[in-house]
Enzyme design. Structure first.
Site, PDB file in Angstrom:
ATOM      1  N   LEU A 186       0.834  -1.191   0.000  1.00  0.00           N
ATOM      2  CA  LEU A 186       0.000   0.000   0.000  1.00  0.00           C
ATOM      3  C   LEU A 186       0.872   1.247   0.000  1.00  0.00           C
ATOM      4  CD1 LEU A 186      -2.923   1.139   0.287  1.00  0.00           C
ATOM      5  CD2 LEU A 186      -2.478   1.249   2.763  1.00  0.00           C
ATOM      6  N   HIS A 187       0.661   2.124  -0.992  1.00  0.00           N
ATOM      7  CA  HIS A 187       1.469   3.341  -1.078  1.00  0.00           C
ATOM      8  C   HIS A 187       0.638   4.515  -1.564  1.00  0.00           C
ATOM      9  CE1 HIS A 187       1.846   1.179  -4.941  1.00  0.00           C
ATOM     10  NE2 HIS A 187       1.946   2.351  -5.520  1.00  0.00           N
ATOM     11  N   LEU A 188       0.922   5.654  -0.982  1.00  0.00           N
ATOM     12  CA  LEU A 188       0.245   6.905  -1.297  1.00  0.00           C
ATOM     13  C   LEU A 188       1.124   7.716  -2.250  1.00  0.00           C
ATOM     14  CD1 LEU A 188      -1.993   9.080  -0.614  1.00  0.00           C
ATOM     15  CD2 LEU A 188      -0.429   9.865   1.183  1.00  0.00           C
TER      16      LEU A 188
END
Length: 712
Positions: free
Chosen positions: A613-615
């Protein structure tokens, strides 16, 4: 007041032999019709200890009363030496809080969650007659439907020592038998038991622990460290007669006359030295790495334990590790060394270890010698089958967690619930993939192997409900589903799967290509990627995108196993998402100070191409040689890209996300500023260089951060 008490007149207050009385506050949690009153009645019928039932529906001379009355009656019962059953719905944390303040520090605070289907609760409550609180018929159905959405499952962090979940009639009967069997001096192990999880982690079978331990002292092995015997000599168990009556599948019960939790109740990892036997790794270097990794992870395992095991009393690696750990003042109650057969730790040495590390081969097969062969032999064919379901190969430095089926002989005989297969580096020229004395690479791989192993154990500890002992995030990360570890720079774990290309996501399985693992590796071991890491904390790591699609393009990556994409996110992950947002916002502001013309969006791809998960923190100029094709553009300029503020808002309001899909990639190449359509990427990129229209839509929606404003 409605109460049911069993008083065995001849039993002294301190127990049958003057032993210390173990008082319990048992908080029942469930909707109307879930069977709380029946639970109390059944426990009181068979129990040898005095219980007082506190029921708000009948506390005022058979009539409904108040919570304050319940607290008063419960406090009085505790002072009188009785244990208390709190028969209320207790559906949220606030309702339970005051009851958990009762009693002394020695009083055990338990919860039994009757999480039965709503339809069953409605059916029961509608049909019943003569209910104490007059809750029956159509009104009962309305109350159940009103309360159900507000139900908040308990966590250990509220102050409970133990939580037991019941999802059907069988579970409830087992819980009744368990509490009905408790004698005056009996205690129960701490933790969460029976809770459903994505990984379907198996709790230790109660049957194997109902048997009294051998107190003859004929141990076949002895601990290297005095004071860490782990033996249960002299202990007794609750309800010996129940061993003859039936089988318990989900709960662990062990008690001791001292009242302390027996060692088998505490998650414990037994591990041999990796790569120093068949793979001939240098012992000095290996011992340094072991102590370094133990020191890093010891703060994250709560009351759980790590035990390094070797078969030989003259083990040099064991001696080196013990000496170096002592010099670093590592808590000997949480990490120790032990001499004995790792396949017979409990039966042969009195040491209860529910998780065993197996230094295996690339194919994770029983072949070869040493520990690997012994582990597969002890665990039986069941381990081989279970392992194949999880993985077929391992790369050096990786591990795979395998819940051990209850049918395995090792499960019943030794209490082993999980095996963690791990592969270390090879320095033996007679074995495959020899590193030929390249200790720079070898030390890196060995460090990764121990990190993977201990991280896997952390995820298992969390599955046993010890999460809040680690200070993990409560919403959960928790970790609990999680839980964040506040005192460590290592990644968290949300699932029991670690470092595998095949990752379970609920009921589905996603396969990530090797190239798609890069972000995952950085998140799990940021220390090995210092050249690209801009910031690292307990929960996130920040890097520059290796293939930026704009002048400034950063990634804020979650340091959590099991959160590979937004598809894995739930409402429990809101605290982590907010932290990621705040970190991204901070970096955007920092970059804007250097260049006030920059404008940023913060968001996620609905279906990412990279695992973890990465923003995205991306400037809106889209001036980059890496912005090459239509998919690149549309992935950031259609509803496929979900703004961070929207993701958090959806989870807070709905508890779930509405993700975009790849159908958006069929759209046209429209300028995100003036909305003009361009025929191809070269034309669009040329247009972007001269388009000066403000990002009106983004500004109005509050999704843009610039020198003139920002969103939070």
């Amino acid at each position: 007041m409605e109460s049911m008490e069993i008083d065995r007149g001849n039993t002294p207050p301190g127990g049958e032999k003057g032993e210390e009385l173990k008082q319990i506050i048992l908080v029942l949690i469930g909707l109307p019709g879930s069977g709380k009153s029946t639970f109390c009645e059944e426990v009181a019928k068979v129990s040898s200890r005095p219980w007082t039932r506190v029921c708000q529906d009948a506390i005022k001379n058979g009539k409904s009363g108040t919570k304050i009355m319940c607290l008063s009656v419960a406090a009085a019962a505790l002072e009188d030496g009785k244990s208390v059953l709190i028969d209320r719905c207790n559906i949220d944390k606030e309702q339970r809080a005051d009851f958990l303040k009762l009693g002394s520090s020695e009083t055990e605070k338990h919860a039994v969650v009757l999480d039965l289907p709503n339809s069953l609760c409605i059916s029961r409550s509608v049909k019943r007659s003569g209910h104490e609180g007059k809750l029956q018929g159509g009104r009962a159905a309305q109350v159940v439907n009103h309360m159900a959405p507000k139900k908040e499952l308990p966590k250990l962090s509220e102050g409970f020592n133990r939580i037991m979940f019941c999802y059907n009639e069988k579970d409830v009967k087992e819980a009744i038998k368990l509490y009905g069997s408790l004698r005056l001096c009996d205690s129960l192990p701490s933790g969460c038991f029976g809770q459903k999880s994505l990984d379907s982690m198996v709790q230790v079978g109660i049957r194997s622990f109902f048997k009294k331990q051998d107190t003859s002292g004929n141990a076949k092995s002895v601990p290297e460290d005095s004071g860490n015997q782990g033996a249960e000599a002299g202990s007794h168990t609750a309800g010996d007669a129940l061993e003859k009556k039936g089988k318990f599948d989900k709960v662990v019960v062990t008690t001791s006359t001292s009242g302390s939790t027996a060692s088998c109740c505490i998650p414990t990892l037994a591990f041999p030295s990796i790569s120093t036997a068949d793979f001939q790794f240098d012992l000095e270097k290996a011992s340094d790495i072991i102590v370094e990794q133990v020191e890093e992870y010891i703060s994250r395992i709560g009351e759980a334990k790590l035990v390094m095991v070797d078969l030989s009393h003259g083990s040099k690696i064991l001696s080196l590790v013990k000496t170096k750990a002592a010099k670093k003042n590592i808590d000997s109650n949480k990490f120790s060394t032990f001499v004995g057969d790792i396949t017979q730790l409990r039966s042969g040495g009195g040491l209860s270890c529910n998780v065993i590390a197996n230094p295996t081969n690339r194919e994770i097969k029983p072949g070869g010698g040493g520990v690997n062969a012994a582990v597969f032999k002890a665990a039986g064919f069941e381990l081989e089958v279970a392992t194949k379901e999880r993985a077929e190969k391992l790369a050096a430095g990786e591990c795979v967690i395998v819940p051990l089926p209850s049918s395995s002989p090792w499960f019943g005989a030794e209490g082993v619930t999980h095996v963690i297969h791990v592969l270390g580096p090879n320095m033996n020229p007679k074995r495959p993939d020899c590193l030929k004395d390249d200790y720079t690479k070898g030390c890196k791989i060995l460090r990764e192997a121990y990190s993977s192993l201990f991280e896997g154990f952390v995820s298992i500890v969390k599955s046993y409900g010890n999460e809040d002992q680690n200070g993990k995030r409560t919403a959960p990360f928790v970790p609990e589903k999680n839980k964040k570890s506040k005192g460590s720079s290592s990644p968290l774990s949300k699932s029991g799967v670690n470092n595998q290309n095949q990752v379970e996501q609920g009921s589905t399985t996603k396969t990530w290509n090797p190239w798609a693992q890069a972000l995952h590796k950085i998140a799990m071991s940021p220390g090995n990627h210092k050249d690209v890491v801009l910031e690292v904390s307990d929960h996130v790591v920040v890097i520059k995108d290796s293939y930026p699609k704009a002048q400034q393009h950063l990634l804020v990556i979650a340091r959590c196993h099991g959160l590979d994409s937004l598809a894995d996110v739930s409402g429990e992950d809101i605290p982590l998402l907010k932290e990621m947002h705040d970190v991204g916002l901070k970096w955007a502001e920092k970059l804007i100070l250097k260049n006030k013309s920059l404008e940023f969006r913060l968001g996620y791809h609905s279906i990412p191409s990279m695992r973890q998960l990465h923003l995205h923190v991306i400037s809106q100029d889209f001036d980059s040689t890496h912005l090459k094709n239509k998919k690149h553009w549309l992935s950031f300029n259609t509803p496929f890209f979900l703004d961070s503020v929207n993701v958090i808002k959806q989870l807070e309001e709905d508890g779930e996300l509405r993700l975009g899909n790849e159908s958006f990639f069929d759209g046209v190449l429209r300028c995100h500023r003036c909305l003009s359509v361009n025929p191809n990427m070269p034309k669009l990129k040329n247009h972007l260089r001269s388009c000066k229209y403000p990002l009106a839509v983004l500004i109005q929606s509050g999704y843009l951060i610039s020198s003139e404003g920002k969103y939070r």
